[in-house]
Design a protein around this motif. Structure first.
Motif, mmCIF file in Angstrom:
data_model
loop_
_atom_site.group_PDB
_atom_site.id
_atom_site.type_symbol
_atom_site.label_atom_id
_atom_site.label_comp_id
_atom_site.label_asym_id
_atom_site.label_seq_id
_atom_site.Cartn_x
_atom_site.Cartn_y
_atom_site.Cartn_z
ATOM 1 N N GLY A 1 12.587 0.519 -1.076
ATOM 2 C CA GLY A 1 11.910 1.510 -0.463
ATOM 3 C C GLY A 1 11.245 2.306 -1.592
ATOM 4 N N SER A 2 10.425 3.327 -1.145
ATOM 5 C CA SER A 2 10.009 4.341 -2.054
ATOM 6 C C SER A 2 10.927 5.474 -2.237
ATOM 7 C CB SER A 2 8.645 5.119 -1.337
ATOM 8 O OG SER A 2 7.558 4.225 -1.061
ATOM 9 N N PRO A 3 11.283 6.248 -3.303
ATOM 10 C CA PRO A 3 10.057 6.151 -4.544
ATOM 11 C C PRO A 3 10.486 5.142 -5.596
ATOM 12 C CG PRO A 3 11.608 7.883 -4.900
ATOM 13 C CD PRO A 3 12.317 7.038 -3.537
ATOM 14 N N ALA B 1 11.020 -0.089 2.843
ATOM 15 C CA ALA B 1 11.040 -1.395 2.524
ATOM 16 C C ALA B 1 10.191 -1.325 1.190
ATOM 17 C CB ALA B 1 10.067 -2.106 3.548
ATOM 18 N N SER B 2 10.551 -2.555 0.461
ATOM 19 C CA SER B 2 10.016 -2.639 -0.915
ATOM 20 C C SER B 2 8.996 -3.351 -0.965
ATOM 21 C CB SER B 2 11.038 -3.192 -1.887
ATOM 22 O OG SER B 2 12.180 -2.386 -2.123
ATOM 23 N N LYS B 3 8.181 -3.829 0.206
ATOM 24 C CA LYS B 3 7.027 -4.651 0.100
ATOM 25 C C LYS B 3 6.020 -3.839 -0.500
ATOM 26 C CE LYS B 3 3.996 -6.620 3.560
ATOM 27 N NZ LYS B 3 3.630 -6.861 4.792
ATOM 28 N N LEU B 4 5.220 -4.480 -1.209
ATOM 29 C CA LEU B 4 3.938 -4.026 -2.011
ATOM 30 C C LEU B 4 2.863 -4.902 -1.373
ATOM 31 C CD1 LEU B 4 5.103 -3.544 -5.710
ATOM 32 C CD2 LEU B 4 4.624 -1.601 -4.141
ATOM 33 N N THR B 5 1.722 -3.978 -0.818
ATOM 34 C CA THR B 5 0.652 -4.831 -0.398
ATOM 35 C C THR B 5 -0.608 -4.501 -1.452
ATOM 36 O OG1 THR B 5 1.319 -4.322 1.814
ATOM 37 C CG2 THR B 5 -1.159 -5.065 1.254
ATOM 38 N N PHE B 6 -0.515 -5.715 -2.121
ATOM 39 C CA PHE B 6 -1.642 -5.681 -3.379
ATOM 40 C C PHE B 6 -3.341 -5.868 -2.563
ATOM 41 C CE2 PHE B 6 0.572 -5.728 -7.301
ATOM 42 C CZ PHE B 6 2.030 -5.858 -6.827
ATOM 43 N N GLY B 7 -4.336 -4.918 -3.060
ATOM 44 C CA GLY B 7 -5.499 -5.320 -2.811
ATOM 45 C C GLY B 7 -6.117 -6.166 -3.751
ATOM 46 N N THR B 8 -7.255 -6.119 -4.046
ATOM 47 C CA THR B 8 -8.328 -6.933 -4.916
ATOM 48 C C THR B 8 -8.253 -6.172 -6.183
ATOM 49 O OG1 THR B 8 -10.302 -6.015 -4.155
ATOM 50 C CG2 THR B 8 -9.410 -8.169 -3.323
ATOM 51 N N GLY B 9 -7.922 -5.030 -6.204
ATOM 52 C CA GLY B 9 -7.681 -4.030 -7.507
ATOM 53 C C GLY B 9 -9.196 -3.712 -8.137
ATOM 54 N N THR B 10 -9.016 -3.152 -9.327
ATOM 55 C CA THR B 10 -10.144 -3.162 -10.414
ATOM 56 C C THR B 10 -9.880 -3.835 -11.559
ATOM 57 O OG1 THR B 10 -10.479 -0.891 -9.606
ATOM 58 C CG2 THR B 10 -11.410 -1.376 -11.691
#
Lengths: 114, 110
Positions: free
Chosen positions: A98-100, B95-104
């Motif tokens: 989790g964060s950070p 939670a460690s889940k990263l939600t990636f968008g489409t980015g630049t």
């Protein structure tokens, strides 16, 4: 300090087979997350393991599974491979969950299903 | 986790500062702003993250507005090797889940 390592880097499998991918996190990191990247869907979260327990799971079928060992190394398994499973599979590790905490990614395993 | 909005692409001349904006108007108080980048076919690379104060490290600076509804990633002297897709991600919780968008997609040119 060595980074996240993933093996193998490239893999070709046939539809219906199964595959196991391996991830070694950065030393001292206890959380390992897995992601799938495809041109159509982008980067999608598969699951996270912390202290050998699955903490979180993405929206993937049960054919995708994983585990984590006491040394924090992790494996993911895909059974009954489908053509759509062709993707770059990425593993990321972090000190905590989790964060950070920031996550550090490995180079990925490129899986091709024929 | 709050949704983010980034421009799809930007150009920057080599040696100049690259300023990449990100809007996250629905960010909540305990959510952090993370930046990652991905160079073609490589794993994403962590750049920087922050909660509300501006942050700087050897790679970049992160400027977060006072209301936290937007942020800017600054690469002070862009090089050709900084050409990549840059992702702004807002995340909180355990939670460690990263939600990636489409980015630049940043293109650094000579």
């Amino acid at each position: 300090k060595a980074g996240v390592t993933q093996t193998p880097r490239y893999l070709i499998k046939t539809r219906g087979q199964q595959v196991t991918l391996s991830c070694s996190p950065i030393s001292g990191h206890r959380s390992v997350s897995w992601y799938q990247q495809t041109p159509g869907q982008g980067l999608q979260f598969l699951f996270e393991y912390f202290s050998e327990t699955q903490r979180n799971k993405g929206n993937f079928p049960g054919r995708f599974s994983g585990r984590q060992f006491s040394n924090s190394r992790s494996e993911m398994n895909v059974s009954t491979l489908e053509l759509g499973d062709s993707a770059l599979y990425l593993c990321a590790s972090s000190m905590g969950t989790g964060s950070p905490y920031e996550q550090y990614f490995g180079p990925g395993t490129r899986l091709t299903v024929t | 986790d709050a949704k983010t909005t980034q421009p799809p692409s930007m150009d920057c001349a080599e040696g100049r500062a690259a300023n990449l904006p990100c809007n996250h108007s629905t960010i909540s108080g305990n959510e952090y702003v993370y930046w990652y980048r991905q160079i073609h076919s490589q794993g994403p690379q962590y750049i920087i993250h922050g909660l509300k104060n501006n942050e700087t490290n050897e790679m970049a600076s992160l400027i977060i507005t006072e209301d936290r509804k937007s942020s800017t990633l600054i690469l002070p002297h862009a090089t050709l090797r900084d050409t990549a897709v840059y992702y702004c991600i807002v995340k909180g919780g355990t939670a460690s889940k990263l939600t990636f968008g489409t980015g630049t997609r940043l293109q650094v040119t000579l």
